[in-house]
Design a protein around this motif. Structure first.
Motif, PDB file in Angstrom:
ATOM      1  N   GLY A 239       0.795  -1.227   0.000  1.00  0.00           N
ATOM      2  CA  GLY A 239       0.000   0.000   0.000  1.00  0.00           C
ATOM      3  C   GLY A 239       0.819   1.264   0.000  1.00  0.00           C
ATOM      4  N   LYS A 240       2.060   1.201  -0.503  1.00  0.00           N
ATOM      5  CA  LYS A 240       2.907   2.395  -0.510  1.00  0.00           C
ATOM      6  C   LYS A 240       2.258   3.493  -1.331  1.00  0.00           C
ATOM      7  N   PRO A 241       2.133   4.716  -0.787  1.00  0.00           N
ATOM      8  CA  PRO A 241       1.514   5.811  -1.538  1.00  0.00           C
ATOM      9  C   PRO A 241       2.465   6.342  -2.603  1.00  0.00           C
ATOM     10  N   ILE A 317      -5.664   9.173  -7.286  1.00  0.00           N
ATOM     11  CA  ILE A 317      -6.988   8.566  -7.273  1.00  0.00           C
ATOM     12  C   ILE A 317      -7.572   8.576  -5.861  1.00  0.00           C
ATOM     13  N   THR A 318      -6.809   8.053  -4.914  1.00  0.00           N
ATOM     14  CA  THR A 318      -7.261   7.978  -3.515  1.00  0.00           C
ATOM     15  C   THR A 318      -6.425   8.930  -2.679  1.00  0.00           C
ATOM     16  N   VAL A 319      -7.109   9.666  -1.771  1.00  0.00           N
ATOM     17  CA  VAL A 319      -6.428  10.685  -0.956  1.00  0.00           C
ATOM     18  C   VAL A 319      -6.870  10.545   0.497  1.00  0.00           C
ATOM     19  N   ARG A 341      -6.619   3.177  -7.098  1.00  0.00           N
ATOM     20  CA  ARG A 341      -7.609   3.078  -6.033  1.00  0.00           C
ATOM     21  C   ARG A 341      -7.051   2.216  -4.903  1.00  0.00           C
ATOM     22  N   HIS A 342      -7.142   2.724  -3.698  1.00  0.00           N
ATOM     23  CA  HIS A 342      -6.564   2.030  -2.550  1.00  0.00           C
ATOM     24  C   HIS A 342      -7.587   1.979  -1.426  1.00  0.00           C
TER      25      HIS A 342
END
Length: 624
Positions: A239-241, A317-319, A341-342
């Protein structure tokens, strides 16, 4: 005995014991389990924590921190001293604020022999839900366990359970590979389960390691740039941003802190955000809460077109925007963005929230340090002298601060004309010049420097005929009496025009400072090596000596501090020789250019120490 106590008398089931054997953990230190114990100790701030597994006749501690001998060496406890067996027997967490005040445990050996007072234990289970032990946090003082602490402990227990499941299933998988060919299908199924659990366990370990890294890395930061630099590599693993941004609150705005080493398009696009902007980070600031934007549809539905366009250009996408709370106020926002998307689950969100707490502590410390550095820099700048206007003598100075903002120094220069003697008709007055270096690189050094500078001026002007040695002697006497820790080096000099002559006279006194350099018009450079002891209150007052040199027209005097020639990995004598060569070769040029060339050639682009250069040139002889 209470009901819970009666249940705990039952021995663990045979299926539990088989699961423990599959896990392969013994009464010995295990790297992975010790990591969980350390993490519990850090996150909950408890002196004792351990991973406890309950066997038939004992409790083993493969992960442990804080227990005294002999328990720390043996890595096991008798069941009589175990509170964890109550967790195993009940299958539920056990939370005890003060065991001494709890009738179930007030005479328990864990309290009387091990000093357990506050206890919190969460079940550790295998893939089938069997309770194998507990993840425990222990304090030697009464403690009202907070909901957040228990939530963190529960999350860590889930990650530890996943690790146990992974070990058990991995062992079962290896065993299954050795059985008959007819068991191959079952082994494949077990391998698939192990793969799934491995991902879950890896995610749990990544979260745990994130908290450990955050507590260690961010504790050493010294400024906002340093905090931003360390954030770059803090979030790794599952899940690394794609981007982590730091925005600091200032009045009604958010100011982005750019990465000092890497240019990010996101940081160039939006550096300042008003609090009322239709952006997720601004919403987090306004509403003082975490803001999560799952995907582009949520961004379009909840925010303005500027925010949508910005996140589209950046490819986010995801924040997730997390408030950074200081001890007294909201300090800013931590923005975590993914380019795919996470799904941010409960455990991951809890971990990121806990990590943001470490970021907030580092930001608060950095803001405090940056404010102190700014004040010190302003103080130091204010104390630097405006060079006096001189129709006859050419004078120039350079001050270059150390590259590290926290390295506030005590280097300074000073120059001023002396009052003309009563009845004198000479239009050219004597000139006092000083270069000094007070020991230290902090606000205290800058403050002492200002006091010494003012005291030396006063001592000079109060002792006609304004002898440098007399002024330094008076300064020594004052420093030996006053309650100030003043130490350092300086050169205090006087330049006098010779009556009815184009020549000048240099008189100086040196308190342990690098020797001034004198360049004659023919290009020859001499070191003025005569000096006394450095300035230090413990040396007591003594009579300073002074020395004189005639200065021919067009002579150049150069004073400097040791930051120019002294640094790690370079020979100081060689640096001084290079300085002499530069002054000899370029000394005829305008003084501003001479000092610029010297500083460019000798000083590091990012010097470790402050640097001061002061040059004075006597008037050239008039043409016949």
């Amino acid at each position: 005995m209470p009901e819970q106590g009666r249940k705990s008398e039952a021995n663990p089931s045979s299926s539990q014991q088989r699961a423990l054997r599959w896990a392969g953990l013994k009464a010995a230190s295990d790297i992975g389990m010790d990591r969980f114990a350390r993490l519990v100790s850090r996150v909950l701030s408890v002196p004792v924590a351990f991973v406890s597994l309950v066997e038939d006749d004992r409790q083993i501690l493969p992960g442990m921190i804080g227990l005294p001998e002999p328990w720390s060496e043996n890595r096991e406890l008798p069941l009589t001293h175990s509170l964890c067996r109550y967790v195993v027997a009940s299958g539920r967490r056990l939370v005890v604020p003060d065991a001494r005040a709890d009738e179930r445990f007030d005479t328990h050996p864990a309290v009387t022999d091990l000093g357990v007072v506050a206890y919190a234990g969460m079940p550790l289970t295998d893939a089938d839900g069997r309770v194998l032990g507990s993840l425990c946090a222990i304090d030697h003082q009464p403690r009202a366990w907070k909901a957040g602490e228990l939530s963190d402990l529960e999350d860590l227990a889930a990650a530890c359970s996943a690790e146990l499941c992974l070990r058990i299933l991995s062992a079962q998988s290896r065993s299954a590979q050795q059985v008959l060919e007819t068991a191959r299908a079952a082994a494949e199924h077990a391998r698939s389960d192990a793969q799934r659990l491995e991902q879950e366990a890896q995610a749990g370990l990544d979260h745990a390691e994130l908290l450990l890294r955050a507590s260690e890395e961010l504790a050493q930061t010294s400024g906002l740039e340093d905090v931003r630099r360390r954030l770059r590599d803090l979030f790794v693993g599952v899940g690394k941003p794609s981007y982590v941004g730091l925005l600091v609150a200032e009045k009604d705005e958010l100011h982005r802190v750019p990465d000092p080493d890497i240019t990010h398009a996101a940081e160039r696009e939006v550096l300042v955000l008003p609090a009322d902007a239709a952006f997720p980070s601004s919403q987090a600031l306004r509403e003082r809460r975490t803001v999560f934007v799952a995907d582009r549809e949520a961004m379009v539905a909840g925010y303005g077109t500027k925010a949508v366009d910005f996140f589209d250009r950046m490819g986010f996408i995801t924040v997730l925007c997390l408030p950074l709370w200081g001890s007294r106020a909201l300090l800013g926002i931590l923005a975590i963005c993914w380019d795919k998307r996470h799904e941010v689950g409960v455990t991951e969100r809890a971990t990121l929230t806990a990590a943001s707490g470490y970021v907030a502590q580092a930001v608060e410390r950095a803001l405090y340090l940056d404010e102190r550095v700014s004040v010190a820099r302003e103080l130091q700048s204010a104390l630097l002298t405006d060079l006096p206007h001189a129709d006859h003598v050419e004078i120039s100075a350079v001050y270059q601060p150390a590259a590290h903002d926290h390295m506030i120094g005590g280097d300074w220069y000073d120059a001023y004309h002396l009052p003309r003697a009563a009845g004198s008709h000479d239009e050219t007055s004597a000139l006092m010049i000083t270069v000094g270096d007070i020991t230290g690189h902090d606000m205290h050094a800058a403050t002492i420097m200002g006091q010494i500078r003012s005291m030396l001026r006063q001592a000079t002007l109060d002792h006609p005929p304004h002898s440098p040695a007399t002024a330094l002697t008076a300064l020594d006497a004052a420093c030996s009496v006053l309650p100030m820790e003043a130490s350092g080096t300086l050169v205090h000099a006087r330049l006098d025009p010779v009556v009815s002559s184009p020549d000048w006279t240099l008189t100086w006194s040196n308190a342990g400072h690098p020797p001034p350099l004198l360049r004659t018009p023919d290009g020859h450079v001499t070191e003025l090596v005569e000096h006394d002891l450095l300035l230090h209150r413990s040396l007591g007052p003594f009579d300073r000596t002074e020395h004189q040199r005639p200065l021919a027209p067009g002579s150049t005097l150069l004073l400097y501090t040791d930051g120019l020639v002294e640094r790690r990995g370079r020979d100081m004598d060689a640096a001084v020789a290079q300085l002499i060569s530069l002054l000899a070769r370029h000394g005829r040029r305008p003084l501003d250019e001479v000092l610029r060339r010297i500083n460019t050639r000798l000083a590091d682009p990012a010097p470790e120490d402050d640097i001061v250069l002061l040059a004075v040139r006597t008037p050239a002889a008039s043409q016949p």
